[in-house]
Design an enzyme around this catalytic site. Structure first.
Site, PDB file in Angstrom:
ATOM      1  N   ASN A  45       0.836  -1.217   0.000  1.00 58.14           N
ATOM      2  CA  ASN A  45       0.000   0.000   0.000  1.00 58.14           C
ATOM      3  C   ASN A  45       0.863   1.257   0.000  1.00 58.14           C
ATOM      4  O   ASN A  45       0.513   2.251  -0.648  1.00 58.14           O
ATOM      5  CB  ASN A  45      -0.958  -0.012   1.193  1.00 58.14           C
ATOM      6  CG  ASN A  45      -2.187  -0.854   0.909  1.00 58.14           C
ATOM      7  OD1 ASN A  45      -3.028  -0.469   0.114  1.00 58.14           O
ATOM      8  ND2 ASN A  45      -2.266  -2.018   1.534  1.00 58.14           N
TER       9      ASN A  45
ATOM     10  N   MET B  51       0.546  -2.417  12.326  1.00 56.91           N
ATOM     11  CA  MET B  51      -0.048  -3.440  13.203  1.00 56.91           C
ATOM     12  C   MET B  51       0.181  -3.194  14.699  1.00 56.91           C
ATOM     13  O   MET B  51       0.036  -4.112  15.484  1.00 56.91           O
ATOM     14  CB  MET B  51       0.486  -4.825  12.812  1.00 56.91           C
ATOM     15  CG  MET B  51       0.197  -5.211  11.378  1.00 56.91           C
ATOM     16  SD  MET B  51      -1.551  -5.109  10.904  1.00 56.91           S
ATOM     17  CE  MET B  51      -1.485  -5.690   9.210  1.00 56.91           C
TER      18      MET B  51
ATOM     19  N   ASN C  35      -6.810   5.027   7.892  1.00 52.33           N
ATOM     20  CA  ASN C  35      -6.407   3.616   7.895  1.00 52.33           C
ATOM     21  C   ASN C  35      -7.027   2.894   6.700  1.00 52.33           C
ATOM     22  O   ASN C  35      -8.128   3.235   6.273  1.00 52.33           O
ATOM     23  CB  ASN C  35      -6.899   2.947   9.190  1.00 52.33           C
ATOM     24  CG  ASN C  35      -6.509   1.483   9.284  1.00 52.33           C
ATOM     25  OD1 ASN C  35      -5.365   1.119   9.035  1.00 52.33           O
ATOM     26  ND2 ASN C  35      -7.458   0.624   9.636  1.00 52.33           N
TER      27      ASN C  35
ATOM     28  N   HIS D 271      -8.322  -0.871   5.635  1.00 59.97           N
ATOM     29  CA  HIS D 271      -8.652  -2.179   6.218  1.00 59.97           C
ATOM     30  C   HIS D 271      -9.195  -3.085   5.096  1.00 59.97           C
ATOM     31  O   HIS D 271     -10.036  -2.652   4.305  1.00 59.97           O
ATOM     32  CB  HIS D 271      -9.698  -2.027   7.329  1.00 59.97           C
ATOM     33  CG  HIS D 271     -10.007  -3.321   7.996  1.00 59.97           C
ATOM     34  ND1 HIS D 271      -9.170  -3.881   8.939  1.00 59.97           N
ATOM     35  CD2 HIS D 271     -11.023  -4.205   7.828  1.00 59.97           C
ATOM     36  CE1 HIS D 271      -9.673  -5.042   9.327  1.00 59.97           C
ATOM     37  NE2 HIS D 271     -10.792  -5.265   8.668  1.00 59.97           N
TER      38      HIS D 271
HETATM   39  C1  GAR Z   1      -3.181  -4.774   3.832  1.00 59.46           C
HETATM   40  O1  GAR Z   1      -4.036  -5.745   3.273  1.00 59.46           O
HETATM   41  C2  GAR Z   1      -3.951  -3.876   4.776  1.00 59.46           C
HETATM   42  O2  GAR Z   1      -5.252  -3.614   4.343  1.00 59.46           O
HETATM   43  C3  GAR Z   1      -3.958  -4.721   6.036  1.00 59.46           C
HETATM   44  O3  GAR Z   1      -2.661  -5.266   6.084  1.00 59.46           O
HETATM   45  C4  GAR Z   1      -2.139  -5.417   4.754  1.00 59.46           C
HETATM   46  C5  GAR Z   1      -0.793  -4.743   4.670  1.00 59.46           C
HETATM   47  O4  GAR Z   1      -0.180  -5.013   3.441  1.00 59.46           O
HETATM   48  N1  GAR Z   1      -4.276  -3.934   7.190  1.00 59.46           N
HETATM   49  C6  GAR Z   1      -4.989  -4.403   8.221  1.00 59.46           C
HETATM   50  O5  GAR Z   1      -5.399  -5.552   8.303  1.00 59.46           O
HETATM   51  C7  GAR Z   1      -5.269  -3.380   9.324  1.00 59.46           C
HETATM   52  N2  GAR Z   1      -6.261  -3.851  10.224  1.00 59.46           N
HETATM   53  P1  GAR Z   1       1.001  -4.095   2.878  1.00 59.46           P
HETATM   54  O6  GAR Z   1       2.081  -3.996   3.963  1.00 59.46           O
HETATM   55  O7  GAR Z   1       1.500  -4.861   1.686  1.00 59.46           O
HETATM   56  O8  GAR Z   1       0.440  -2.753   2.511  1.00 59.46           O
END
Ligand code: GAR
Length: 215
Positions: free
Chosen positions: A15, A92, A109, A111
């Site tokens: 992201n 996290m 954020n 999600h």
């Molecule tokens: C993503 O899918 C994001 O939406 C999720 O963690 C992943 C991070 O991926 N976030 C959550 O679950 C927050 N509650 P990335 O490090 O490749 O962006």
């Protein structure tokens, strides 16, 4: 004045990459990513920041006695960097109210579900998709929202859905939601914020029309 953006990460940082790429294409007018803050020095997202010439920092929960102490350290760092918008992109670590008081309606954020489904404490990353498949939903997706004290319960900015396929695994569903939802929604939401196009009233976020340029 351009808005200074800090992106907070814990993992792979896809992201973050979507934001960097959008910025490179000129799709975040009025904003600039000035810092990437990771919850662990191992986060691959720090490599992505380095590759894009964005300064990286580490603020790890394990270096502080409490969630409040790590949040305070984070707020100090954000103030030192003169940040206007904080983006949680796969971050996290649980943060406490000090952040949301310092940055009211200025913490966003992403999600990976259609909130209010499959969210809240313990529901993050791949677990979200495992739960969605166990439940048997036929659509899932992603949500970008403002962060408030209650986990995953702040005002919703943007949502996008995809269909769940019968042969989906948590990994294939995660990938489809990232590609078709997350990597598009997050840069869009950040761009809207940076152009002052998000009005928040209670739970409701209204997207304002683009401002016309003065002649
Ligand atoms: C993503 O899918 C994001 O939406 C999720 O963690 C992943 C991070 O991926 N976030 C959550 O679950 C927050 N509650 P990335 O490090 O490749 O962006």
């Amino acid at each position: 004045m351009s808005k200074r953006i800090a992106v907070l990460v814990s993992g792979g940082g896809t992201n973050l990459q979507a934001l960097i790429d959008a910025q490179g294409r000129g799709e975040i007018p009025g904003g600039e990513i000035v810092a990437v803050i990771a919850s662990t020095p191992e986060a691959y997202a720090l490599e992505r920041a380095k590759g894009a010439g964005i300064p990286g920092y580490v603020i790890a929960r394990s270096d502080y006695p409490s969630a409040q102490a790590v949040t305070q350290a984070l707020v100090e760092q954000l103030r030192d960097l003169d940040v206007h918008l904080v983006v949680l992109a796969g971050f996290m670590t649980i943060l406490t109210r000090e952040l949301f008081q310092a940055y009211e309606n200025a913490v966003i954020n992403i999600h990976p579900s259609l909130i209010p489904s499959f969210c809240g404490k313990g529901c993050y990353g791949l677990h979200v998709h495992e739960k969605a498949l166990e439940y048997g939903v036929k659509v899932s997706g992603a949500t970008v929202h403002f962060v408030t004290e209650e986990c995953d319960a702040g005002p919703i900015i943007l949502q996008k859905a995809v269909e769940v396929q019968p042969e989906d695994t948590p990994e294939t569903l995660q990938r489809r939601i990232m590609e078709q939802c997350e990597w598009k929604l997050l840069p869009q939401a950040v761009a809207l914020f940076c152009q002052d196009r998000l009005a928040v009233e209670g739970r409701i976020v209204t997207i304002l029309p683009p401002k016309t340029q003065a002649m």
